[in-house]
Design an enzyme around this catalytic site. Structure first.
Site, short mmCIF file in Angstrom:
data_model
loop_
_atom_site.label_atom_id
_atom_site.label_comp_id
_atom_site.label_asym_id
_atom_site.label_seq_id
_atom_site.Cartn_x
_atom_site.Cartn_y
_atom_site.Cartn_z
N LYS A 42 0.83 -1.21 0.00
CA LYS A 42 0.00 0.00 0.00
C LYS A 42 0.87 1.26 0.00
O LYS A 42 2.05 1.22 0.35
CB LYS A 42 -0.94 0.00 1.20
CG LYS A 42 -0.27 -0.02 2.56
CD LYS A 42 -1.30 -0.14 3.66
CE LYS A 42 -0.65 -0.12 5.04
NZ LYS A 42 -1.65 -0.21 6.12
N ARG A 141 -11.55 0.22 13.92
CA ARG A 141 -11.20 0.96 12.71
C ARG A 141 -11.90 0.36 11.50
O ARG A 141 -12.71 1.02 10.86
CB ARG A 141 -9.67 0.94 12.51
CG ARG A 141 -9.20 1.78 11.35
CD ARG A 141 -7.69 1.74 11.19
NE ARG A 141 -7.20 0.42 10.80
CZ ARG A 141 -5.95 0.18 10.39
NH1 ARG A 141 -5.07 1.17 10.36
NH2 ARG A 141 -5.57 -1.04 10.06
N TYR A 263 13.06 31.41 7.92
CA TYR A 263 11.77 32.02 8.26
C TYR A 263 11.59 32.16 9.76
O TYR A 263 11.99 31.28 10.54
CB TYR A 263 10.62 31.18 7.71
CG TYR A 263 10.40 31.29 6.23
CD1 TYR A 263 9.98 32.49 5.66
CD2 TYR A 263 10.59 30.20 5.39
CE1 TYR A 263 9.77 32.60 4.29
CE2 TYR A 263 10.38 30.29 4.02
CZ TYR A 263 9.97 31.50 3.49
OH TYR A 263 9.76 31.61 2.13
#
Length: 373
Positions: A42, A141, A263
């Site tokens: 997967k 699940r 940043y």
């Protein structure tokens, strides 16, 4: 176009050692004894390339594969030799039964609706169709709950038209060997298995392979362990690292005390420092959470991240590294012998699975198999 030309143009180079993947598969298969060892493909083989990994494992003797989605299964079917079985973990989306049959895929049926649709397809065709049945043993699940199985099996014809090839469930805490959920789920699995006498059973994912023979049953389903993810965090990793990543230096500069880097002005130089910018960032899967935590390696020496991880770049403090070793165009190591996927995951506050599956598409990818030339 020569491979070296592609590599020179890329900001980073990702290498997968297929010999290590195959060695890990052999080790998992040996641990399983008489159990069949499958391979889970997967998420594009956990982000590492189904097109290369699946055929390599098929050559190693793997004959059973799993994907999450139907589309993944359809793609995988084109890569494997005849006779390999492919299970689709999420089962058939509504109206897709014909795709499973056309591409010789076996659905994992997770709820009464999927079971009914598969039975309806079997009635239309006038023949029994193969399927795996998944039970929920406590993870909440996917899978048929115990109450679902009890209600369905009260009807003698509840499996009419379905030919169960596998009964399976999934452990919630297999990477924690002492967790009581493991034993609880195994006991529930044993009870529910009585509904399917004679049907092969599967409970073990990567980590559960290492829980012992009580969890092996008839078929193992390793995924991330194939690539060297530690199946038992906190214990020595018994598997071979299969993934390495190196990023190219774009620029090197000197900053002075008080200068900011990156940043948000999160890094302020405490003195004169050498800063190297590499062509890899969160768009490539190197998470922003690694700001202030991550590191790379030059000639075996750790160099810390300096400043915020950006979309396309990361700045490193390379002070003290010989200038010849940190010139633009040279590569620094992000994954390799000195820092594996699990170590990077710990720095980012996540798990190795997420690090692998986030790896981006902009890398030049190298697939090496030293055992086969």
């Amino acid at each position: 176009m020569p491979a070296f030309a592609d590599a020179a143009r890329a900001g980073a180079v990702l290498t997968l050692d297929l010999a290590a993947v195959r060695a890990n598969y052999r080790q998992l298969r040996a641990l399983g004894g008489s159990a069949v060892c499958a391979a889970v493909m997967k998420a594009d083989a956990y982000g590492l390339g189904m097109e290369q990994v699946a055929p390599a494992l098929a050559l190693e003797g793997c004959r059973v594969f799993f994907t999450a989605h139907l589309g993944e299964g359809m793609r995988l079917r084109q890569l494997l030799p005849a006779g390999c079985g492919i299970y689709v973990l999420h089962g058939p989306p509504p109206g897709t039964a014909h795709d499973f049959l056309e591409h010789d895929l076996v659905p994992v049926l997770n709820d009464p609706g999927q079971l009914q649709e598969w039975r309806a397809c079997a009635r239309r065709l006038g023949r029994a169709l193969p399927a795996a049945i998944q039970a929920d043993t406590g993870m909440s699940r996917m899978g048929l709950a115990a109450a679902d199985l009890a209600a369905l099996s009260a009807d003698p014809g509840w499996l009419a038209g379905v030919r169960p090839q596998l009964f399976m469930s999934h452990l919630a805490c297999a990477d924690e060997p002492a967790h009581p959920m493991n034993g609880l789920q195994r006991r529930r699995f044993e009870q529910l298995r009585e509904v399917f006498p004679g049907v092969p059973a599967s409970l073990a994912n990567s980590s559960a392979v290492f829980l012992g023979t009580d969890y092996h049953y008839d078929l193992l389903r390793p995924g991330a362990a194939l690539y060297g993810i530690n199946p038992q965090p906190g214990a020595p990793n018994p598997l071979r690292q299969a993934v390495s990543l190196a990023a190219r230096i774009v620029q090197v500069r000197t900053v002075r005390e008080g200068d900011i880097v990156g940043y948000g002005a999160r890094y302020v130089a405490g003195g004169t420092r050498r800063i190297a910018t590499i062509a890899l960032g969160y768009a490539d899967g190197w998470q922003r959470a690694l700001t202030g935590r991550g590191q790379a390696f030059v000639d075996g020496m750790a160099v810390p991240f300096a400043g915020t991880v950006s979309m396309d770049s990361i700045t490193l403090d390379v002070t003290g590294i010989p200038e010849a070793r940190v010139a633009p165009g040279q590569l620094v190591e992000l994954l390799g012998a000195r820092q594996g996927v699990d170590e990077v995951a710990a720095q980012a506050g996540t798990i190795g699975y997420e690090v692998l599956t986030r790896l981006g598409s902009r890398f030049h990818r190298v697939y090496r198999d030293d055992d086969r030339g």
